[in-house]
Design a protein around this motif. Structure first.
Motif, mmCIF file in Angstrom:
data_model
loop_
_atom_site.group_PDB
_atom_site.id
_atom_site.type_symbol
_atom_site.label_atom_id
_atom_site.label_comp_id
_atom_site.label_asym_id
_atom_site.label_seq_id
_atom_site.Cartn_x
_atom_site.Cartn_y
_atom_site.Cartn_z
ATOM 1 N N GLU A 191 0.819 -1.211 0.000
ATOM 2 C CA GLU A 191 0.000 0.000 0.000
ATOM 3 C C GLU A 191 0.853 1.262 0.000
ATOM 4 O O GLU A 191 0.389 2.329 -0.406
ATOM 5 N N SER A 195 1.253 3.503 -4.159
ATOM 6 C CA SER A 195 0.923 4.911 -4.363
ATOM 7 C C SER A 195 2.045 5.671 -5.057
ATOM 8 O O SER A 195 1.818 6.746 -5.626
ATOM 9 N N SER A 218 1.149 14.431 -3.270
ATOM 10 C CA SER A 218 0.062 13.771 -2.547
ATOM 11 C C SER A 218 0.604 12.612 -1.715
ATOM 12 O O SER A 218 0.219 12.433 -0.548
ATOM 13 N N ALA A 219 1.513 11.816 -2.307
ATOM 14 C CA ALA A 219 2.106 10.700 -1.571
ATOM 15 C C ALA A 219 2.927 11.205 -0.391
ATOM 16 O O ALA A 219 2.947 10.594 0.683
ATOM 17 N N THR A 221 2.498 14.098 1.411
ATOM 18 C CA THR A 221 1.663 14.579 2.513
ATOM 19 C C THR A 221 0.919 13.422 3.185
ATOM 20 O O THR A 221 0.691 13.453 4.397
ATOM 21 N N THR A 222 0.581 12.388 2.420
ATOM 22 C CA THR A 222 -0.039 11.204 3.023
ATOM 23 C C THR A 222 0.928 10.512 3.969
ATOM 24 O O THR A 222 0.562 10.130 5.088
ATOM 25 N N GLU A 223 2.174 10.356 3.536
ATOM 26 C CA GLU A 223 3.189 9.720 4.383
ATOM 27 C C GLU A 223 3.431 10.538 5.639
ATOM 28 O O GLU A 223 3.494 9.990 6.750
ATOM 29 N N SER A 225 1.411 12.534 7.113
ATOM 30 C CA SER A 225 0.218 12.538 7.966
ATOM 31 C C SER A 225 0.188 11.342 8.904
ATOM 32 O O SER A 225 -0.473 11.391 9.953
ATOM 33 N N LEU A 226 0.892 10.260 8.563
ATOM 34 C CA LEU A 226 0.884 9.069 9.407
ATOM 35 C C LEU A 226 1.682 9.275 10.689
ATOM 36 O O LEU A 226 1.514 8.522 11.651
ATOM 37 N N PRO A 229 0.245 14.611 11.601
ATOM 38 C CA PRO A 229 -0.900 15.136 10.832
ATOM 39 C C PRO A 229 -0.921 16.656 10.735
ATOM 40 O O PRO A 229 -1.315 17.206 9.706
ATOM 41 N N SER A 232 1.483 17.759 8.064
ATOM 42 C CA SER A 232 0.927 17.415 6.753
ATOM 43 C C SER A 232 -0.136 18.417 6.335
ATOM 44 O O SER A 232 -0.187 18.851 5.181
ATOM 45 N N ALA A 236 0.319 20.564 2.884
ATOM 46 C CA ALA A 236 -0.497 20.159 1.735
ATOM 47 C C ALA A 236 -0.931 21.327 0.856
ATOM 48 O O ALA A 236 -0.734 21.291 -0.373
#
Length: 252
Positions: A191, A195, A218-219, A221-223, A225-226, A229, A232, A236
């Protein structure tokens, strides 16, 4: 292409020669061969502890490796008190020999197996900073966007690829895998890596570069955020905004 037997014979001969060199007071195998034995394609990584002049020993060993082991090129990678001389052999074998002052001869991490000599205690190796990895990532994203506006397609592709490398490093750091040179990327869950497939640039034109950069930011800011947050959320909208202006002059 070298065989496993040829590679191992070269390594064993070099260590034997090191044992007979009065200036070499310690030798160690490093890299994958010091940990899990490596595989069919692994290169040779050695470190020599040198008593006396590094330059003199490096010159003698370089002459020997060109003469007796069919080297075709070399270059140097300084690392603190050590110099790693990296050789390419005619059969595509890479040989990395670190020359370090005797007092500094010792492990810099777990990838170390002493062959002879008395190594100094292992030094603490600082883990990469999440803050710095994140900073490099947004830096690369900004520069990729500017290069697209300047219509510098190759440079934009380079920055997008570099951004992807930082995202991989951040994911590896989060999950406890090696972060440098994508060495832990194959250990990441699907997963995470799935991405990133969209960040690959398929053709050098503006639309494709914009698409790949959007996927990469996008990848990223997603990473982030984990783990953070709030950060992120701050990054973003900045990274999603197109770079101002359309100036094709200047440099990044």
């Amino acid at each position: 292409m070298f065989t496993v037997e040829q590679r191992d014979a070269v390594r064993d001969r070099l260590l034997s020669l090191a044992g007979g060199d009065a200036a070499i007071v310690g030798a160690a195998v490093t890299g994958s061969h010091a940990v899990d034995g490596g595989d069919r394609w692994s290169d040779i990584d050695l470190v020599f502890g040198v008593e006396g002049s590094l330059e003199t020993s490096m010159r003698r060993w370089t002459e020997l490796i060109y003469r007796d082991f069919d080297a075709v090129h070399h270059w140097d990678l300084p690392a603190g008190p050590a110099v790693y001389r990296v050789f390419l052999m005619s059969d595509r074998l890479e040989l990395d020999v670190g020359f370090v002052p005797a007092a500094e001869f010792g492990p810099q991490g777990p990838s170390w197996r002493t062959v002879f000599g008395h190594p100094a205690p292992e030094k603490d190796v600082l883990a990469p900073s999440r803050r710095n990895l994140t900073g490099l990532a947004w830096h690369h994203a900004l520069h990729a966007g500017v290069c697209i506006r300047r219509r510098r397609w190759w440079q934009a592709e380079q920055w997008i690829s570099a951004l992807r490398g930082q995202i991989l490093a951040l994911a590896c750091l989060r999950l406890g895998h090696p972060t440098s040179y994508a060495k832990g990327a194959h250990l990441l869950p699907a997963e995470v890596t799935a991405s990133l497939a969209g960040t690959l640039v398929r053709v050098l034109d503006e639309a494709e570069l914009v698409r790949a950069l959007d996927a990469a930011t996008s990848a990223l800011t997603t990473e982030i955020s984990l783990v953070d947050p709030a950060l992120s959320a701050r990054l973003a909208p900045v990274l999603a905004a197109p770079p101002a202006g359309n100036d094709h002059a200047g440099s990044t």
